[in-house]
Design a protein around this motif. Sequence first.
Motif, PDB file in Angstrom:
ATOM      1  N   ARG A   6       0.884  -1.227  -0.065  1.00  0.00           N
ATOM      2  CA  ARG A   6       0.008   0.095   0.042  1.00  0.00           C
ATOM      3  C   ARG A   6       0.841   1.308   0.089  1.00  0.00           C
ATOM      4  N   GLU A   7       1.942   1.193   0.898  1.00  0.00           N
ATOM      5  CA  GLU A   7       2.544   2.484   0.975  1.00  0.00           C
ATOM      6  C   GLU A   7       3.860   2.649   0.105  1.00  0.00           C
ATOM      7  N   CYS A   8       4.334   1.599  -0.343  1.00  0.00           N
ATOM      8  CA  CYS A   8       5.748   1.693  -0.995  1.00  0.00           C
ATOM      9  C   CYS A   8       5.423   1.469  -2.761  1.00  0.00           C
ATOM     10  N   GLU A   9       4.467   1.124  -3.287  1.00  0.00           N
ATOM     11  CA  GLU A   9       4.123   0.812  -4.796  1.00  0.00           C
ATOM     12  C   GLU A   9       5.149  -0.068  -5.360  1.00  0.00           C
ATOM     13  N   ILE A  10       5.648  -1.069  -4.961  1.00  0.00           N
ATOM     14  CA  ILE A  10       6.626  -1.982  -5.367  1.00  0.00           C
ATOM     15  C   ILE A  10       6.081  -2.657  -6.545  1.00  0.00           C
ATOM     16  N   ASP A  11       6.839  -3.366  -7.199  1.00  0.00           N
ATOM     17  CA  ASP A  11       6.748  -4.248  -8.429  1.00  0.00           C
ATOM     18  C   ASP A  11       6.403  -5.637  -8.022  1.00  0.00           C
ATOM     19  N   GLU A  12       7.163  -6.129  -7.000  1.00  0.00           N
ATOM     20  CA  GLU A  12       7.249  -7.590  -6.749  1.00  0.00           C
ATOM     21  C   GLU A  12       7.644  -7.562  -5.089  1.00  0.00           C
ATOM     22  N   LEU A  13       6.803  -8.308  -4.529  1.00  0.00           N
ATOM     23  CA  LEU A  13       7.101  -8.786  -3.248  1.00  0.00           C
ATOM     24  C   LEU A  13       6.614 -10.389  -2.821  1.00  0.00           C
ATOM     25  N   ASN A  14       7.559 -10.647  -1.972  1.00  0.00           N
ATOM     26  CA  ASN A  14       7.544 -12.164  -1.423  1.00  0.00           C
ATOM     27  C   ASN A  14       8.240 -12.130  -0.177  1.00  0.00           C
ATOM     28  N   ILE A  15       7.762 -13.295   0.463  1.00  0.00           N
ATOM     29  CA  ILE A  15       8.320 -13.447   1.650  1.00  0.00           C
ATOM     30  C   ILE A  15       8.915 -15.064   1.647  1.00  0.00           C
ATOM     31  N   GLU A  16       9.990 -15.375   2.430  1.00  0.00           N
ATOM     32  CA  GLU A  16      10.517 -16.562   2.328  1.00  0.00           C
ATOM     33  C   GLU A  16      10.888 -16.871   3.832  1.00  0.00           C
ATOM     34  N   HIS A  17      10.566 -18.329   4.174  1.00  0.00           N
ATOM     35  CA  HIS A  17      10.713 -18.697   5.523  1.00  0.00           C
ATOM     36  C   HIS A  17      11.763 -19.660   5.578  1.00  0.00           C
ATOM     37  N   ASP A  18      11.947 -20.518   6.648  1.00  0.00           N
ATOM     38  CA  ASP A  18      12.816 -21.484   6.753  1.00  0.00           C
ATOM     39  C   ASP A  18      14.206 -21.311   6.238  1.00  0.00           C
ATOM     40  N   LEU A  19      14.817 -20.193   6.676  1.00  0.00           N
ATOM     41  CA  LEU A  19      16.108 -19.441   6.312  1.00  0.00           C
ATOM     42  C   LEU A  19      17.048 -19.867   7.245  1.00  0.00           C
ATOM     43  N   ALA A  20      18.328 -20.249   6.922  1.00  0.00           N
ATOM     44  CA  ALA A  20      19.257 -20.269   8.174  1.00  0.00           C
ATOM     45  C   ALA A  20      20.497 -19.385   7.775  1.00  0.00           C
ATOM     46  N   ILE A  21      21.074 -18.785   8.519  1.00  0.00           N
ATOM     47  CA  ILE A  21      22.029 -17.889   8.604  1.00  0.00           C
ATOM     48  C   ILE A  21      23.560 -18.505   8.907  1.00  0.00           C
ATOM     49  N   LEU A  22      24.312 -18.648   7.987  1.00  0.00           N
ATOM     50  CA  LEU A  22      25.901 -19.258   8.017  1.00  0.00           C
ATOM     51  C   LEU A  22      26.665 -18.159   8.235  1.00  0.00           C
ATOM     52  N   MET A  23      27.555 -18.059   9.467  1.00  0.00           N
ATOM     53  CA  MET A  23      28.355 -16.802   9.709  1.00  0.00           C
ATOM     54  C   MET A  23      29.632 -17.690   9.587  1.00  0.00           C
ATOM     55  N   VAL A  24      30.796 -17.063   8.781  1.00  0.00           N
ATOM     56  CA  VAL A  24      32.169 -17.260   8.788  1.00  0.00           C
ATOM     57  C   VAL A  24      32.827 -15.986   9.395  1.00  0.00           C
ATOM     58  N   VAL A  25      33.616 -16.358  10.431  1.00  0.00           N
ATOM     59  CA  VAL A  25      33.863 -15.127  11.437  1.00  0.00           C
ATOM     60  C   VAL A  25      35.643 -15.280  11.511  1.00  0.00           C
ATOM     61  N   GLY A  26      36.238 -14.032  11.296  1.00  0.00           N
ATOM     62  CA  GLY A  26      37.758 -14.150  11.639  1.00  0.00           C
ATOM     63  C   GLY A  26      38.054 -12.864  11.350  1.00  0.00           C
ATOM     64  N   GLU A  27      39.046 -12.259  12.614  1.00  0.00           N
ATOM     65  CA  GLU A  27      39.783 -10.964  12.406  1.00  0.00           C
ATOM     66  C   GLU A  27      40.730 -10.843  11.413  1.00  0.00           C
ATOM     67  N   GLY A  28      41.313 -12.007  10.771  1.00  0.00           N
ATOM     68  CA  GLY A  28      42.083 -12.011   9.772  1.00  0.00           C
ATOM     69  C   GLY A  28      41.686 -11.987   8.513  1.00  0.00           C
ATOM     70  N   MET A  29      40.334 -12.041   8.254  1.00  0.00           N
ATOM     71  CA  MET A  29      39.651 -12.302   7.116  1.00  0.00           C
ATOM     72  C   MET A  29      39.828 -10.905   5.988  1.00  0.00           C
ATOM     73  N   SER A  30      40.019  -9.825   6.432  1.00  0.00           N
ATOM     74  CA  SER A  30      40.142  -8.610   5.808  1.00  0.00           C
ATOM     75  C   SER A  30      41.339  -8.541   4.991  1.00  0.00           C
ATOM     76  N   ALA A  31      42.426  -9.344   5.614  1.00  0.00           N
ATOM     77  CA  ALA A  31      43.735  -9.240   4.639  1.00  0.00           C
ATOM     78  C   ALA A  31      44.086 -10.609   3.877  1.00  0.00           C
ATOM     79  N   ALA A  32      42.955 -11.646   4.157  1.00  0.00           N
ATOM     80  CA  ALA A  32      43.336 -12.654   3.546  1.00  0.00           C
ATOM     81  C   ALA A  32      42.319 -12.796   2.278  1.00  0.00           C
ATOM     82  N   ILE A  33      42.999 -13.517   1.127  1.00  0.00           N
ATOM     83  CA  ILE A  33      42.648 -13.537  -0.275  1.00  0.00           C
ATOM     84  C   ILE A  33      42.021 -14.699  -0.488  1.00  0.00           C
ATOM     85  N   GLY A  34      40.568 -14.798  -1.238  1.00  0.00           N
ATOM     86  CA  GLY A  34      40.013 -16.167  -1.401  1.00  0.00           C
ATOM     87  C   GLY A  34      38.956 -16.725  -0.483  1.00  0.00           C
TER      88      GLY A  34
END
Length: 450
Positions: A371-399
């Motif tokens: 109603r308020e945003c006048e969008i073209d497409e809208l959908n909702i997706e359930h049953d998602l998981a979030i995988l986190m890969v964490v490390g302070e050295g990531m910014s200096a590592a390639i690949g």
Amino acid sequence: MKVSKFGGSSVATASQIKKVLDIVNEDSERRIIVVSAPGKRHDQDTKTTDLLIRLYEKVINNLDYTHKKGEILERFEEIVNELHIDTQIITEIDETLEHLINTLKNQPERLLDALKSSGENFNAQIIAAYNNSIGIKTLYLSPKEAGIIVSNEPGNAQILESSYDKIYELTRYDEKIIIPGFFGYSEEGHIVTFPRGGSDITGAIVARGVKAQLYENFTDVSGIYRANPKIINRPEIISEITYREMRELSYAGFGVFHDEALQPLYHYRIPVVIKNTNRPSDPGTFIVYDRQIDPQKVMTGISCDEGFTSINIKKYLMNREVGFTVKILNILAEHNISFDHMPSGIDNISIIMRSAQIKGKEQKVLEAIRRECEIDELNIEHDLAILMVVGEGMSAAIGTANKVTSALAEANINLKMINQGSSEISMMFGISNADAQKAVKACYQNFYND
């Protein structure tokens, strides 16, 4: 001075309590001890806090609660008898429970907080009494006596900044001090519990208040693993991890130490060590402000949490419309919904949140966006998981990203989303709940078992 916190499994039985006090009494620097309620004695057991919540449910529904109260008293009576201390304390516990029920039964939220906190409170009194009985001068202090004064919202206590001066006065005591975790007192005198992980939060608050050299968090594992040991067979234990890395991993399911407990410690750079009550000589994992980066192990840990929902919005020339994102955020705010991530492109945006946030509100939120945003497409997706890969050295590592995506591709896992945002220490990948464990295995194998 060290502040030491012992979790529910560490204080679940008399024999465990004796282990705890052996650890405490052998080190003169362990002056202030924060304890949880008795946890599970075995896999099929029930935590004392859960028994107290069931007692609350009986009371609030006007049902006979005698049997449930009896179960709680039996848990503490077993501990008291095996410690050979005065059984008068069981009578006092019974009288305290009845007093709370009689005075607060018409204030459900206050009654719930008061009963939930009782497990910690009674256990702290018992542990202090036993330590005195074996000749160690020990003082039980309630959170009010310790100076832990908090905001007044039931179940969501926040420490008041003014409390820290009072907490610092604990440094003047010569005795060992035992403080129950999980709750504080409001200025109005109400018992108010912290959010989940509350005893961790109490320990952190006290450590900051007394300006401790170290905050020790004793549990039933010898540190923080690089991945969930229920998924990975014998994963490595992390020797050192930063506050920022711990925050990212806790968000995505690492449950050893609650991320909110880091807040009081962060700015004062008070280190935390996660140790094992049953193996106290193990070095454990240190959580610190900054650390040396091992170039061979830029990834500190991998975690994955399930139960996310994504609202996906498309609109042509979205990037040129001033205030478009504000409209969406206002709709979420009107429905009291907080979100976790907002990856976007020039013509699309996704709002990712915990599924519990939008439960029961889905249709109203989607209708408001249409109603308020006048969008073209809208959908909702359930049953998602979030995988986190964490490390302070990531910014200096390639690949790094390539290693993750390659591992997921080889495991035939479809990537629904990738988001790094402005963080230099983590990458987030959206996948199906069904692929969560398989994704952790694939990434761990790729990073650590090459």
